[in-house]
Scaffold this motif. Sequence first.
Motif, PDB file in Angstrom:
ATOM      1  N   ASP A 245       0.839  -1.233   0.105  1.00 58.20           N
ATOM      2  CA  ASP A 245      -0.226   0.047  -0.068  1.00 58.20           C
ATOM      3  C   ASP A 245       0.925   1.233  -0.022  1.00 58.20           C
ATOM      4  O   ASP A 245       1.646   1.473   0.870  1.00 58.20           O
ATOM      5  CB  ASP A 245      -0.940   0.040   1.281  1.00 58.20           C
ATOM      6  CG  ASP A 245      -1.744   1.287   1.384  1.00 58.20           C
ATOM      7  OD1 ASP A 245      -1.749   2.152   0.664  1.00 58.20           O
ATOM      8  OD2 ASP A 245      -2.711   1.063   2.358  1.00 58.20           O
ATOM      9  N   GLY A 246       0.788   2.038  -0.994  1.00 51.89           N
ATOM     10  CA  GLY A 246       1.614   3.007  -1.197  1.00 51.89           C
ATOM     11  C   GLY A 246       1.009   4.379  -0.351  1.00 51.89           C
ATOM     12  O   GLY A 246      -0.134   4.525  -0.299  1.00 51.89           O
ATOM     13  N   THR A 325       3.783   0.052   2.465  1.00 48.31           N
ATOM     14  CA  THR A 325       3.740  -0.904   3.560  1.00 48.31           C
ATOM     15  C   THR A 325       4.190  -2.207   2.717  1.00 48.31           C
ATOM     16  O   THR A 325       4.309  -2.245   1.217  1.00 48.31           O
ATOM     17  CB  THR A 325       2.494  -1.225   4.035  1.00 48.31           C
ATOM     18  OG1 THR A 325       1.552  -1.722   3.115  1.00 48.31           O
ATOM     19  CG2 THR A 325       1.948  -0.018   4.235  1.00 48.31           C
ATOM     20  N   ASP A 347       0.691  -1.206   8.006  1.00 48.28           N
ATOM     21  CA  ASP A 347      -0.878  -1.540   8.376  1.00 48.28           C
ATOM     22  C   ASP A 347      -1.430  -2.567   7.338  1.00 48.28           C
ATOM     23  O   ASP A 347      -0.771  -2.790   6.270  1.00 48.28           O
ATOM     24  CB  ASP A 347      -1.838  -0.401   8.774  1.00 48.28           C
ATOM     25  CG  ASP A 347      -1.650   0.749   7.509  1.00 48.28           C
ATOM     26  OD1 ASP A 347      -1.159   0.399   6.274  1.00 48.28           O
ATOM     27  OD2 ASP A 347      -2.211   1.645   7.819  1.00 48.28           O
ATOM     28  N   HIS A 367      -0.444   0.238  14.131  1.00 47.61           N
ATOM     29  CA  HIS A 367      -1.438   1.261  14.214  1.00 47.61           C
ATOM     30  C   HIS A 367      -1.067   2.240  15.288  1.00 47.61           C
ATOM     31  O   HIS A 367      -0.596   2.041  16.343  1.00 47.61           O
ATOM     32  CB  HIS A 367      -2.731   0.712  14.800  1.00 47.61           C
ATOM     33  CG  HIS A 367      -3.414  -0.353  14.083  1.00 47.61           C
ATOM     34  ND1 HIS A 367      -4.128  -0.038  12.821  1.00 47.61           N
ATOM     35  CD2 HIS A 367      -3.800  -1.657  14.290  1.00 47.61           C
ATOM     36  CE1 HIS A 367      -4.576  -1.242  12.334  1.00 47.61           C
ATOM     37  NE2 HIS A 367      -4.559  -2.225  13.283  1.00 47.61           N
ATOM     38  N   GLY A 372      -4.222   7.270  10.384  1.00 49.88           N
ATOM     39  CA  GLY A 372      -3.123   7.887   9.706  1.00 49.88           C
ATOM     40  C   GLY A 372      -1.662   7.795   9.836  1.00 49.88           C
ATOM     41  O   GLY A 372      -0.701   8.033   9.229  1.00 49.88           O
ATOM     42  N   ASP A 406      -4.895  -1.742   4.345  1.00 52.91           N
ATOM     43  CA  ASP A 406      -5.857  -1.146   5.198  1.00 52.91           C
ATOM     44  C   ASP A 406      -7.159  -0.533   4.540  1.00 52.91           C
ATOM     45  O   ASP A 406      -8.072  -0.390   5.427  1.00 52.91           O
ATOM     46  CB  ASP A 406      -5.260  -0.018   6.016  1.00 52.91           C
ATOM     47  CG  ASP A 406      -4.795   1.264   5.260  1.00 52.91           C
ATOM     48  OD1 ASP A 406      -4.812   1.034   3.942  1.00 52.91           O
ATOM     49  OD2 ASP A 406      -4.943   2.337   5.799  1.00 52.91           O
ATOM     50  N   ASP A 410      -9.297  -1.755   7.469  1.00 52.04           N
ATOM     51  CA  ASP A 410      -9.816  -0.612   8.649  1.00 52.04           C
ATOM     52  C   ASP A 410     -11.377  -0.803   8.270  1.00 52.04           C
ATOM     53  O   ASP A 410     -11.810  -0.463   9.479  1.00 52.04           O
ATOM     54  CB  ASP A 410      -9.537   0.581   7.905  1.00 52.04           C
ATOM     55  CG  ASP A 410      -7.916   0.842   8.480  1.00 52.04           C
ATOM     56  OD1 ASP A 410      -7.313   0.170   9.002  1.00 52.04           O
ATOM     57  OD2 ASP A 410      -7.497   2.143   8.486  1.00 52.04           O
ATOM     58  N   ASP A 411     -11.834  -1.111   7.480  1.00 50.72           N
ATOM     59  CA  ASP A 411     -13.451  -1.392   7.343  1.00 50.72           C
ATOM     60  C   ASP A 411     -13.987  -2.560   8.300  1.00 50.72           C
ATOM     61  O   ASP A 411     -15.040  -2.529   8.531  1.00 50.72           O
ATOM     62  CB  ASP A 411     -13.880  -1.395   6.168  1.00 50.72           C
ATOM     63  CG  ASP A 411     -13.767  -0.049   5.210  1.00 50.72           C
ATOM     64  OD1 ASP A 411     -13.446   0.921   5.782  1.00 50.72           O
ATOM     65  OD2 ASP A 411     -13.863  -0.308   3.985  1.00 50.72           O
ATOM     66  N   TYR A 412     -13.018  -3.409   8.658  1.00 51.86           N
ATOM     67  CA  TYR A 412     -13.498  -4.486   9.508  1.00 51.86           C
ATOM     68  C   TYR A 412     -12.693  -4.535  10.835  1.00 51.86           C
ATOM     69  O   TYR A 412     -12.529  -5.346  11.585  1.00 51.86           O
ATOM     70  CB  TYR A 412     -13.097  -5.743   8.749  1.00 51.86           C
ATOM     71  CG  TYR A 412     -13.956  -6.098   7.721  1.00 51.86           C
ATOM     72  CD1 TYR A 412     -15.201  -6.886   7.751  1.00 51.86           C
ATOM     73  CD2 TYR A 412     -13.629  -5.600   6.482  1.00 51.86           C
ATOM     74  CE1 TYR A 412     -15.902  -6.934   6.885  1.00 51.86           C
ATOM     75  CE2 TYR A 412     -14.583  -5.839   5.491  1.00 51.86           C
ATOM     76  CZ  TYR A 412     -15.540  -6.600   5.691  1.00 51.86           C
ATOM     77  OH  TYR A 412     -16.589  -6.875   4.569  1.00 51.86           O
ATOM     78  N   PHE A 413     -12.353  -3.399  11.386  1.00 50.15           N
ATOM     79  CA  PHE A 413     -11.870  -3.087  12.546  1.00 50.15           C
ATOM     80  C   PHE A 413     -12.668  -3.318  13.585  1.00 50.15           C
ATOM     81  O   PHE A 413     -13.655  -2.731  13.410  1.00 50.15           O
ATOM     82  CB  PHE A 413     -11.135  -1.668  12.601  1.00 50.15           C
ATOM     83  CG  PHE A 413     -10.256  -1.310  13.718  1.00 50.15           C
ATOM     84  CD1 PHE A 413      -8.874  -1.607  13.630  1.00 50.15           C
ATOM     85  CD2 PHE A 413     -10.750  -0.842  15.087  1.00 50.15           C
ATOM     86  CE1 PHE A 413      -7.900  -1.303  14.912  1.00 50.15           C
ATOM     87  CE2 PHE A 413      -9.932  -0.424  15.964  1.00 50.15           C
ATOM     88  CZ  PHE A 413      -8.705  -1.103  16.105  1.00 50.15           C
ATOM     89  N   SER A 451     -14.925   5.252   3.945  1.00 51.47           N
ATOM     90  CA  SER A 451     -13.960   4.504   3.488  1.00 51.47           C
ATOM     91  C   SER A 451     -13.626   5.143   2.066  1.00 51.47           C
ATOM     92  O   SER A 451     -14.440   4.741   1.069  1.00 51.47           O
ATOM     93  CB  SER A 451     -14.445   3.330   3.534  1.00 51.47           C
ATOM     94  OG  SER A 451     -13.613   2.045   2.754  1.00 51.47           O
ATOM     95  N   ASP A 453     -10.363   4.853   0.726  1.00 54.94           N
ATOM     96  CA  ASP A 453      -8.963   4.660   0.379  1.00 54.94           C
ATOM     97  C   ASP A 453      -8.877   3.614  -0.673  1.00 54.94           C
ATOM     98  O   ASP A 453      -9.848   2.956  -1.113  1.00 54.94           O
ATOM     99  CB  ASP A 453      -8.401   3.889   1.779  1.00 54.94           C
ATOM    100  CG  ASP A 453      -6.634   4.138   1.727  1.00 54.94           C
ATOM    101  OD1 ASP A 453      -5.956   4.562   0.807  1.00 54.94           O
ATOM    102  OD2 ASP A 453      -6.264   3.677   2.576  1.00 54.94           O
TER     103      ASP A 453
END
Lengths: 481, 272
Positions: A245-246, A325, A347, A367, A372, A406, A410-413, A451, A453
Amino acid sequence: MPPEPDNIPDAGQAEEIAELVAKTPDTLPLKRPATPVFVPATLPDEPVEAPENGAALENPPVERPISVPQAESVPSQAVSVVAPVAPEPVSPPAVEFSPPPHQTFRASLTLELRCATPDASIRYALGAADVGEDGTLYDPAAKILLTQSTGIAARAWVNGESGPLALAHFEISQPQWEKKEPLDQSDATPHEISDQRALEGPWKLAAASVRGKLHAHRGGWREDAFAHDLAPAADGTYAIVVVSDGAGSAPLSRVGSNLLCRETLAHLRDALTQSAPLSTDAQELRERDLPLLRVVLVEAARHALQKLNEEAAKRARPLSDFASTLLILVRREWNGQQLCAALQAGDGAIALWNDDNTLTLLGMADHGENSGETRFITTVGMEAELPSRVRFSIRPNLHAVAAMTDGVADDYFPEATRLNQLFGAVLPLVENGDAPGAALLRWIQYEKKGSSDDRALTLCWRDDAAPQPETVTEETSDGHA
Amino acid sequence: MTSQLISWKVRDLMTFPFLSQLGITFALSAAAMSDIPPPETAATEVAAPENSSSDGGAPELDASMRRLPVYLVLDCSGSMTGEPIEAVRQGMKTLLSELKSDPQALETVWMSVITFDSGANQVMPLTELLMVKEPSFEARGTTALGAALRLLLDQINQEVRKTTSTQKGDWKPLIFLMTDGEPTDQWEDAADAVKAARVGNFIACAAGSQANEATLKRMTDVVVRLNDLQPDALKQFFKWVSASVATTSMNIAKSDAPVGLPALPPEIVIVP
């Protein structure tokens, strides 16, 4: 201050008002919509009792309250329609809407109702053609918040005498997400990609990545990347998945993420293909083979980082311009079980899904305290940490593995308790269709508020319908003779 | 490397007794956690992550929801009476209408307004942009800057979420403070506390000739000056706040760099 424009409606406005009145009974629903469209800060009060006598006599002449100065950008303008019946001398003038309804508003609107008679009480009804004394009492401190287009009817009351009806329709529209092409066409990457393939034995893979709606809206590139391949070693085949993930803040992170995936995969494929057979003895595996496998993963990450440094030097740009990442997942069969090895820098998530619907997180996500704040493979100090970031798992009942950025994780955090939902959603899609890659690509474009990203998701699963390479001998205990 | 959590289910232990002595790190098994949902729930899950957006009322907060908190701290002391306070009202209208036409801001920005005169008052708690109503301002009283800073710190601690094991943290707050005069209360300790707490990206604006830049420098390094309190200047300030919020909401994609703010209009100068 410049003189105020005259408040008397001109011919055009009069026409508009007449049209509004003509349309009103047909176009405005008489009942309120089922969903609330306004939020009064307080519940409607009981009707305010008119003061005992006298008050009406003291009614000041109609004038603008001092607390409502004229502003240039929002002229307070009467858009009321005077009822045909001539008002009683004591009845208040028409309610005014501020801002006036002559424009389309975005998302939501704070509406104020005003009456030139200071102690008049104002009642209103949304989506109605008229309002009576049972209408909602307007609270000047709370105002009215409209979140969707609606008509509004309002009247002012003084001493039980109602003023003329004021009717208006407020048009509220939602701002739309746009999809723009990037102006900078260098290092172009497709806005969405998907892939699928058969892996070793009954295992299959589907992968998809899409540009997030924020990058689309801004005309940016997708900065997530993935790569995968098989490494056939002498004693078994390794399946390799790499995800990156850039960083949004790094101008060349799309180059970084793609290069990291490509180079990590290339290094792992060679190293694992040539790797020595794994011992079938558990202790030997633990003491000799797993530490070696850890070295292979760390070396692959270091190799990719070295290649990224070379690329940065070639372009005369700092390494931080490529910040990304790196998530590596390697899986193979061992003694009839599944052996997984993972390395995560930054992440995202690497998750294992078992036949008994339990979840194992194999990654080590970074995290920060605030969203961010994360780290990257390019972050100073990360390289030295890589050996301690390798995780292993050996499971007899592994059903699926997923590695994701992420934008999905992140949507499944929190992932430990919610990623089971992801497997529950995507496994039926890929297991029951001819085109799992396309199915995953459709799914990964799910809409979720906040969301925005880029997203990348790789999924490997054991397809029990596929022919088994070797049968596992099991005692049959049920009554079939 | 030796301090890693090692936990797995009983069956795993029986299958792989050697694992418990393994010298290298192992997976943290979610199945061993107490709050994992029963397996049956997985089969009936929806196809996309839950979206607990607001349907009009107070939204139920989603554990994965990340917000960009924006705090406006506005001086409403008696010296703002007349055109300046009216310009603040209009500025607030402009700010809201500009942000509401930005889909990214609508999905991420939560806003709070704190005003101060002889005391400090949070006239609007941290509220989702869509649900923000224009607050009412009246100019009166003195300049209780210290009280405003203490309230700001309290509210940020209360309202802004940090990442925990069960909750995604908010983005770093963006704070705009505007004052037109010298504080009239005990403000020094509060300013030091705000600066030490590094609560977020804090921009302080000294508006007009009576505001003291040195006072503002004590609470944050980022201080701008608004040359006068004329409606045009205040309008430019609010436009710049709006652009700053929009820029920040666009750039919250993860980063280890500080937030960049948009260029200043001629009415606003940066205080070095």
